[in-house]
Design an enzyme around this catalytic site. Structure first.
Site, PDB file in Angstrom:
ATOM      1  N   CYS A 116      -5.578  10.977  -7.320  1.00 28.71           N
ATOM      2  CA  CYS A 116      -6.975  10.962  -6.851  1.00 28.71           C
ATOM      3  C   CYS A 116      -7.739  12.244  -7.166  1.00 28.71           C
ATOM      4  O   CYS A 116      -8.970  12.266  -7.067  1.00 28.71           O
ATOM      5  CB  CYS A 116      -7.030  10.689  -5.358  1.00 28.71           C
ATOM      6  SG  CYS A 116      -6.444   9.057  -4.943  1.00 28.71           S
ATOM      7  N   HIS A 256     -14.044  12.974  -2.638  1.00 29.04           N
ATOM      8  CA  HIS A 256     -13.221  11.817  -2.995  1.00 29.04           C
ATOM      9  C   HIS A 256     -13.306  10.813  -1.844  1.00 29.04           C
ATOM     10  O   HIS A 256     -13.308  11.197  -0.680  1.00 29.04           O
ATOM     11  CB  HIS A 256     -11.776  12.269  -3.215  1.00 29.04           C
ATOM     12  CG  HIS A 256     -10.823  11.133  -3.363  1.00 29.04           C
ATOM     13  ND1 HIS A 256     -11.025  10.124  -4.279  1.00 29.04           N
ATOM     14  CD2 HIS A 256      -9.664  10.825  -2.705  1.00 29.04           C
ATOM     15  CE1 HIS A 256     -10.034   9.253  -4.179  1.00 29.04           C
ATOM     16  NE2 HIS A 256      -9.195   9.658  -3.231  1.00 29.04           N
ATOM     17  N   ASN A 286     -11.397   2.977  -2.306  1.00 24.88           N
ATOM     18  CA  ASN A 286     -10.855   4.127  -3.044  1.00 24.88           C
ATOM     19  C   ASN A 286     -10.553   3.702  -4.479  1.00 24.88           C
ATOM     20  O   ASN A 286      -9.581   2.985  -4.737  1.00 24.88           O
ATOM     21  CB  ASN A 286      -9.577   4.602  -2.337  1.00 24.88           C
ATOM     22  CG  ASN A 286      -8.980   5.839  -2.990  1.00 24.88           C
ATOM     23  OD1 ASN A 286      -9.386   6.243  -4.074  1.00 24.88           O
ATOM     24  ND2 ASN A 286      -7.993   6.422  -2.339  1.00 24.88           N
TER      25      ASN A 286
HETATM   26  O1  UT7 Z   1      -6.612   8.821  -1.954  1.00 22.25           O
HETATM   27  C1  UT7 Z   1      -5.290   9.242  -1.971  1.00 22.25           C
HETATM   28  C2  UT7 Z   1      -4.835   9.786  -0.704  1.00 22.25           C
HETATM   29  N1  UT7 Z   1      -4.728   8.749   0.305  1.00 22.25           N
HETATM   30  C3  UT7 Z   1      -5.318   8.937   1.468  1.00 22.25           C
HETATM   31  O2  UT7 Z   1      -5.996   9.914   1.676  1.00 22.25           O
HETATM   32  C4  UT7 Z   1      -5.034   7.922   2.550  1.00 22.25           C
HETATM   33  C5  UT7 Z   1      -4.707   8.629   3.829  1.00 22.25           C
HETATM   34  N2  UT7 Z   1      -4.308   7.719   4.910  1.00 22.25           N
HETATM   35  C6  UT7 Z   1      -5.186   6.905   5.515  1.00 22.25           C
HETATM   36  O3  UT7 Z   1      -6.326   6.806   5.130  1.00 22.25           O
HETATM   37  C7  UT7 Z   1      -4.722   6.154   6.743  1.00 22.25           C
HETATM   38  O4  UT7 Z   1      -3.461   6.664   7.130  1.00 22.25           O
HETATM   39  C8  UT7 Z   1      -4.619   4.622   6.548  1.00 22.25           C
HETATM   40  C9  UT7 Z   1      -5.995   4.018   6.426  1.00 22.25           C
HETATM   41  C10 UT7 Z   1      -3.767   4.285   5.352  1.00 22.25           C
HETATM   42  C11 UT7 Z   1      -3.948   3.989   7.777  1.00 22.25           C
HETATM   43  O5  UT7 Z   1      -4.690   4.328   8.965  1.00 22.25           O
HETATM   44  P1  UT7 Z   1      -3.959   4.963  10.219  1.00 22.25           P
HETATM   45  O6  UT7 Z   1      -4.989   5.135  11.242  1.00 22.25           O
HETATM   46  O7  UT7 Z   1      -3.204   6.167   9.766  1.00 22.25           O
HETATM   47  O8  UT7 Z   1      -2.978   3.810  10.651  1.00 22.25           O
HETATM   48  P2  UT7 Z   1      -1.403   3.862  10.839  1.00 22.25           P
HETATM   49  O9  UT7 Z   1      -0.709   3.840   9.536  1.00 22.25           O
HETATM   50  O10 UT7 Z   1      -1.065   4.955  11.813  1.00 22.25           O
HETATM   51  O11 UT7 Z   1      -1.136   2.486  11.567  1.00 22.25           O
HETATM   52  C12 UT7 Z   1      -1.586   2.231  12.915  1.00 22.25           C
HETATM   53  C13 UT7 Z   1      -1.299   0.783  13.250  1.00 22.25           C
HETATM   54  C14 UT7 Z   1       0.123   0.353  12.932  1.00 22.25           C
HETATM   55  O12 UT7 Z   1       0.523  -0.552  13.926  1.00 22.25           O
HETATM   56  P3  UT7 Z   1       1.483  -0.115  15.126  1.00 22.25           P
HETATM   57  O13 UT7 Z   1       2.743   0.408  14.503  1.00 22.25           O
HETATM   58  O14 UT7 Z   1       0.720   0.944  15.871  1.00 22.25           O
HETATM   59  O15 UT7 Z   1       1.662  -1.373  15.901  1.00 22.25           O
HETATM   60  C15 UT7 Z   1      -0.018  -0.357  11.632  1.00 22.25           C
HETATM   61  O16 UT7 Z   1       0.999  -1.324  11.424  1.00 22.25           O
HETATM   62  O17 UT7 Z   1      -2.152  -0.071  12.475  1.00 22.25           O
HETATM   63  C16 UT7 Z   1      -1.361  -1.024  11.801  1.00 22.25           C
HETATM   64  N3  UT7 Z   1      -2.005  -1.360  10.530  1.00 22.25           N
HETATM   65  C17 UT7 Z   1      -2.933  -2.300  10.409  1.00 22.25           C
HETATM   66  N4  UT7 Z   1      -3.475  -3.138  11.312  1.00 22.25           N
HETATM   67  C18 UT7 Z   1      -4.424  -3.988  10.876  1.00 22.25           C
HETATM   68  C19 UT7 Z   1      -1.805  -0.781   9.325  1.00 22.25           C
HETATM   69  N5  UT7 Z   1      -2.613  -1.350   8.412  1.00 22.25           N
HETATM   70  C20 UT7 Z   1      -3.323  -2.295   9.068  1.00 22.25           C
HETATM   71  C21 UT7 Z   1      -4.314  -3.217   8.669  1.00 22.25           C
HETATM   72  N6  UT7 Z   1      -4.834  -4.035   9.597  1.00 22.25           N
HETATM   73  N7  UT7 Z   1      -4.750  -3.301   7.391  1.00 22.25           N
END
Ligand code: UT7
Length: 329
Positions: A116, A256, A286
């Site tokens: 990225c 970004h 993204n």
């Molecule tokens: O560009 C390159 C670099 N990449 C980035 O900068 C991405 C950085 N990371 C992020 O933007 C975020 O971590 C994400 C958007 C990928 C995920 O958001 P988050 O707030 O960190 O969510 P999480 O991974 O902590 O997941 C929280 C909960 C989980 O459920 P439990 O374990 O709490 O029951 C996930 O399973 O949300 C769940 N979850 C979803 N729920 C509904 C994960 N993806 C989804 C989804 N819809 N699409």
């Protein structure tokens, strides 16, 4: 003689027609529009459909638009740096394929891979060829067909990424405008959190890698988020400090577009109000190497000569960095 800076003299972009909405994603994986919007800021993204079409096909649209705007022919381009994580093929470089497609007969080129942060790395690399006097017209292309390496059964990644491409032309400037400074960083220890497991020389494609779905983006979102939010904000603040810029001096932050929350944290750290931040993540998601040039393209009409722009990115690798430039037209 005044110092030569590398200035952006034209910009253009391209996104495919197909719009993949959060609503449609709700029918593909277990997710909701509300979850995606609140956690990422994304409402929809574009997908390149069509047999045999790759990242270079989007670049053709972006570059042809750019050349038309600048009123020059492809034959005047001397160098093409194609920043991409999804090249058309492992080899030859997409820069070569693009040069052939647009008729840039006098250009040499290569691909640059920094996930990225690629466009920022590419911009900084390209600027050296201009500042040294070696070249006068360098194209920096940033684009990705992320849909080609996304698992549309993995709700944690398929909601984030989209396809798109942008391009800028760099030319010498002796008025003190153009790229003023850059800070670029890598930390390979971050590889474990964001990578594609197979398809490289360490793990070539086999039936097993295909069966295991290893040719797609693997991301540990929370870990990446933590590094991204700190490092992107730090590097943006560092480049301001190093160039004695206050938040009032910054006309635009061009971040970004990975997650709206990361963008907001960077703007806060810089003390820059939301009215000065280019954000189109809600429409494109993204697009990896495409995010920053697509922003420049969409905001081009609002930019004025002399505006101070801070570009900042964070990506897989880990890679991150920032560029300070003065808009030249
Ligand atoms: O560009 C390159 C670099 N990449 C980035 O900068 C991405 C950085 N990371 C992020 O933007 C975020 O971590 C994400 C958007 C990928 C995920 O958001 P988050 O707030 O960190 O969510 P999480 O991974 O902590 O997941 C929280 C909960 C989980 O459920 P439990 O374990 O709490 O029951 C996930 O399973 O949300 C769940 N979850 C979803 N729920 C509904 C994960 N993806 C989804 C989804 N819809 N699409």
């Amino acid at each position: 003689m005044n110092k030569i800076h590398a200035a952006i003299t034209a910009v253009h972009g391209y996104v495919p027609d197909y719009v993949l909405t959060n609503k449609e994603l709700e029918s593909i994986v277990d997710t909701t529009d509300e979850w995606i919007t609140s956690r990422t800021g994304i409402k929809e993204r574009r997908i390149l459909k069509g047999e045999g079409l790759g990242t270079s096909d989007m670049a053709v649209h972006a570059v042809n638009g750019l050349l038309k705007k600048r009123g020059i022919s492809a034959e005047e381009i001397e160098l093409i740096i194609f920043c991409t994580t999804t090249p058309d093929m492992p080899f030859p470089a997409s820069a070569n394929i693009l040069a052939d497609k647009i008729g840039a007969k006098n250009a040499w080129g290569y691909d640059l891979q920094a996930a990225c942060s690629g466009f920022i790395f590419g911009l900084s690399t390209a600027s050296q060829f201009i500042e040294s006097g070696k070249h006068k017209k360098v194209l920096v292309v940033g684009g990705d067909k992320m849909s080609s390496i996304i698992n549309y059964q993995d709700r944690t990644t398929c909601i984030i990424f989209g396809d798109g491409c942008g391009a800028v032309l760099l030319e010498p400037n002796e008025e003190g405008l153009g790229i003023m400074d850059s800070i670029l960083r890598t930390d390979g220890a971050g590889k474990q959190f964001l990578h594609q497991k197979a398809g490289g020389s360490a793990r070539p494609a086999t039936h097993e890698t295909i069966d295991n779905n290893e040719h797609v983006v693997y991301q540990e979102g929370q870990a990446v988020f933590k590094f991204a939010v700190t490092n992107m904000a730090d590097v943006a603040a560092e480049i301001m400090e190093r160039n004695n810029l206050t938040s009032d001096d910054v006309t635009w932050l061009v971040p970004h577009q990975a997650n709206k929350r990361i963008i907001d944290a960077t703007a806060n750290r810089m003390g820059v109000g939301s009215e000065k931040v280019m954000i189109n993540i809600q429409r494109y998601g993204n697009t990896t190497n495409g995010t920053i040039p697509l922003c420049l393209w969409e905001w081009e009409n609002q930019l004025k000569k002399g505006d101070n722009l801070i570009l900042a990115a964070f990506g897989g690798g880990f890679t991150w960095g920032s560029v300070y430039l003065k808009w030249a037209y």
